[in-house]
Design a protein around this motif. Structure first.
Motif, PDB file in Angstrom:
ATOM      1  N   UNK A 225       0.839  -1.206   0.000  1.00  0.00           N
ATOM      2  CA  UNK A 225       0.000   0.000   0.000  1.00  0.00           C
ATOM      3  C   UNK A 225       0.871   1.252   0.000  1.00  0.00           C
ATOM      4  N   UNK A 226       0.214   2.408  -0.140  1.00  0.00           N
ATOM      5  CA  UNK A 226       0.921   3.680  -0.145  1.00  0.00           C
ATOM      6  C   UNK A 226       0.412   4.567   0.982  1.00  0.00           C
ATOM      7  N   UNK A 227       1.335   5.300   1.591  1.00  0.00           N
ATOM      8  CA  UNK A 227       0.970   6.233   2.650  1.00  0.00           C
ATOM      9  C   UNK A 227       0.610   7.595   2.082  1.00  0.00           C
ATOM     10  N   UNK A 228       1.224   7.946   0.960  1.00  0.00           N
ATOM     11  CA  UNK A 228       0.967   9.235   0.308  1.00  0.00           C
ATOM     12  C   UNK A 228       1.419   9.131  -1.137  1.00  0.00           C
ATOM     13  N   UNK A 229       0.947  10.053  -1.959  1.00  0.00           N
ATOM     14  CA  UNK A 229       1.466  10.182  -3.327  1.00  0.00           C
ATOM     15  C   UNK A 229       1.610  11.661  -3.623  1.00  0.00           C
ATOM     16  N   UNK A 230       2.828  12.071  -3.956  1.00  0.00           N
ATOM     17  CA  UNK A 230       3.101  13.485  -4.241  1.00  0.00           C
ATOM     18  C   UNK A 230       3.049  13.801  -5.725  1.00  0.00           C
ATOM     19  N   UNK A 231       3.447  12.836  -6.565  1.00  0.00           N
ATOM     20  CA  UNK A 231       3.401  13.090  -8.000  1.00  0.00           C
ATOM     21  C   UNK A 231       3.470  11.776  -8.751  1.00  0.00           C
ATOM     22  N   UNK A 232       3.069  11.830 -10.019  1.00  0.00           N
ATOM     23  CA  UNK A 232       3.090  10.664 -10.905  1.00  0.00           C
ATOM     24  C   UNK A 232       3.704  11.090 -12.235  1.00  0.00           C
ATOM     25  N   UNK A 233       4.429  10.168 -12.871  1.00  0.00           N
ATOM     26  CA  UNK A 233       5.092  10.454 -14.149  1.00  0.00           C
ATOM     27  C   UNK A 233       5.005   9.236 -15.061  1.00  0.00           C
ATOM     28  N   UNK A 234       4.607   9.483 -16.308  1.00  0.00           N
ATOM     29  CA  UNK A 234       4.663   8.436 -17.320  1.00  0.00           C
ATOM     30  C   UNK A 234       6.077   8.336 -17.869  1.00  0.00           C
ATOM     31  N   UNK A 235       6.498   7.113 -18.158  1.00  0.00           N
ATOM     32  CA  UNK A 235       7.752   6.848 -18.870  1.00  0.00           C
ATOM     33  C   UNK A 235       7.482   5.683 -19.799  1.00  0.00           C
ATOM     34  N   UNK A 236       7.125   6.004 -21.045  1.00  0.00           N
ATOM     35  CA  UNK A 236       6.655   4.967 -21.950  1.00  0.00           C
ATOM     36  C   UNK A 236       5.339   4.410 -21.446  1.00  0.00           C
ATOM     37  N   UNK A 237       5.266   3.087 -21.319  1.00  0.00           N
ATOM     38  CA  UNK A 237       4.046   2.455 -20.809  1.00  0.00           C
ATOM     39  C   UNK A 237       4.074   2.246 -19.308  1.00  0.00           C
ATOM     40  N   UNK A 238       5.064   2.823 -18.635  1.00  0.00           N
ATOM     41  CA  UNK A 238       5.180   2.697 -17.188  1.00  0.00           C
ATOM     42  C   UNK A 238       4.753   3.989 -16.505  1.00  0.00           C
ATOM     43  N   UNK A 239       4.119   3.843 -15.349  1.00  0.00           N
ATOM     44  CA  UNK A 239       3.734   4.985 -14.534  1.00  0.00           C
ATOM     45  C   UNK A 239       4.528   4.921 -13.231  1.00  0.00           C
TER      46      UNK A 239
END
Length: 350
Positions: free
Chosen positions: A96-110
């Protein structure tokens, strides 16, 4: 050998970027101001608490819900925004995750940054390509002080803002190891630079974006009105300072307490320009509005700069937004309004 070559390239680049930046160049206005009216994009499945970031890659949309109660990330098809799946479960278990500050795509990966766990997790497309699966977890070096943003530089390196006050950015390997710190906070506050660097770094918290096609890394301050542009191909560094100046703060028990304005809240480097969401409200104005029951959050202005930092135009929106995504070829901008039940708005830009 590839890793050694990449590290050598990083050393050459950061050595050049570590030199003193060009003195801050002021800007006072934009030559063009345009008012834009948007089209609300209806969603029939997702309910957001605080839709904070939108990232689109190909035909997949990822939206970060900063204060989500169950899942931090919602996936949709683009351009119809039909629901695909939810990921990034909030919780205390190892996956699980405690927090998420940002997300970025790199090709087909997030890639997903959890600052509370000091981890960056990679989600990859499933075989059926209708969802993303947790495939890799990078634990960040303990020397990296609470990462609050990141970009993917190449297939072996992340760039993360440095909040220790020792430098401007950390270059970090895909294994999470700190490779090098570069640059300095371009502040004229000599006293803080000498005596209160951690507080100064907090006040200079910046949102960043990087475009690998043109090599431009941009940083915009959450407080005040400062844009930094690092061209990692020609090793130039430009600092642009708006009418509200650099971040203003006071030091209390080692922390930087903001006293000026809320500045920028998102930035995107496209192939031809830099787009940044700007708020420009003082903390006094925000507090007075809140006392009257007005909890509006975000900014109505999109500042557009050239890749060299020249002000090009100011876009005035009818909504207050926190995040944007640009498709320059189609002349489309998608914006996230945290104040609306239907938070996604589409704008057409020239």
């Amino acid at each position: 050998m590839k890793t050694c070559t990449n590290i050598l390239l990083i050393v050459l680049l950061v050595s050049a970027c570590a030199s003193a930046p060009e003195k801050g160049i002021p800007y006072n206005n934009f030559p063009v101001t345009e008012q834009l009216s948007g089209q609300t994009v209806p969603l029939d499945t997702a309910i957001f608490c605080f839709p904070y970031r939108i990232r689109i890659q190909g035909d997949t949309v990822a939206i970060l819900d900063l204060h989500a109660s169950e899942h931090f990330i919602q996936l949709f098809h683009y351009p119809d925004f039909s629901y695909i799946a939810s990921l990034g479960k909030r919780g205390d278990s190892p996956e699980d995750m405690l927090s998420v500050e940002n997300i970025r795509w790199d090709g087909n990966s997030l890639w997903v940054l959890d600052s509370n766990k000091s981890q960056i997790t990679r989600f990859g497309l499933s075989l059926s390509e209708d969802s993303l699966l947790r495939e890799e977890v990078v634990s960040l070096d303990k020397e990296i002080l609470r990462a609050l943003d990141f970009v993917v530089y190449d297939d072996s390196t992340f760039i993360i803002p440095d909040y220790s006050g020792e430098s401007r950015f950390c270059w970090v390997s895909r294994k999470g190891k700190l490779l090098r710190r570069i640059g300095e906070i371009p502040s004229t506050n000599e006293e803080a630079l000498i005596q209160a660097r951690p507080a100064l770094a907090q006040a200079w918290r910046s949102f960043i974006d990087y475009n690998p096609r043109n090599g431009v890394l941009a940083a915009v301050t959450q407080l005040g009105e400062v844009l930094e542009i690092y061209n990692l191909k020609d090793s130039t560094h430009v600092v642009r300072i708006g009418p509200n100046g650099e971040p203003k703060f006071k030091v209390s028990e080692g922390y930087g307490i903001p006293t000026g304005i809320m500045g920028f809240s998102d930035v995107q480097v496209t192939d031809n320009a830099i787009y940044a969401v700007f708020q420009g409200r003082t903390f006094k104005e925000i507090a007075e509005a809140a006392q009257k029951g007005d909890m509006t959050d975000g900014g109505r202005y999109i500042y557009v700069f050239s890749l060299e930092g020249m002000p090009l135009r100011k876009l005035l929106l009818e909504h207050y937004v926190h995040s944007i995504w640009l498709d320059e070829q189609k002349g489309i901008m998608i914006a996230m309004d945290v104040n609306q039940d239907e938070p996604i708005t589409k704008y057409y830009i020239n």
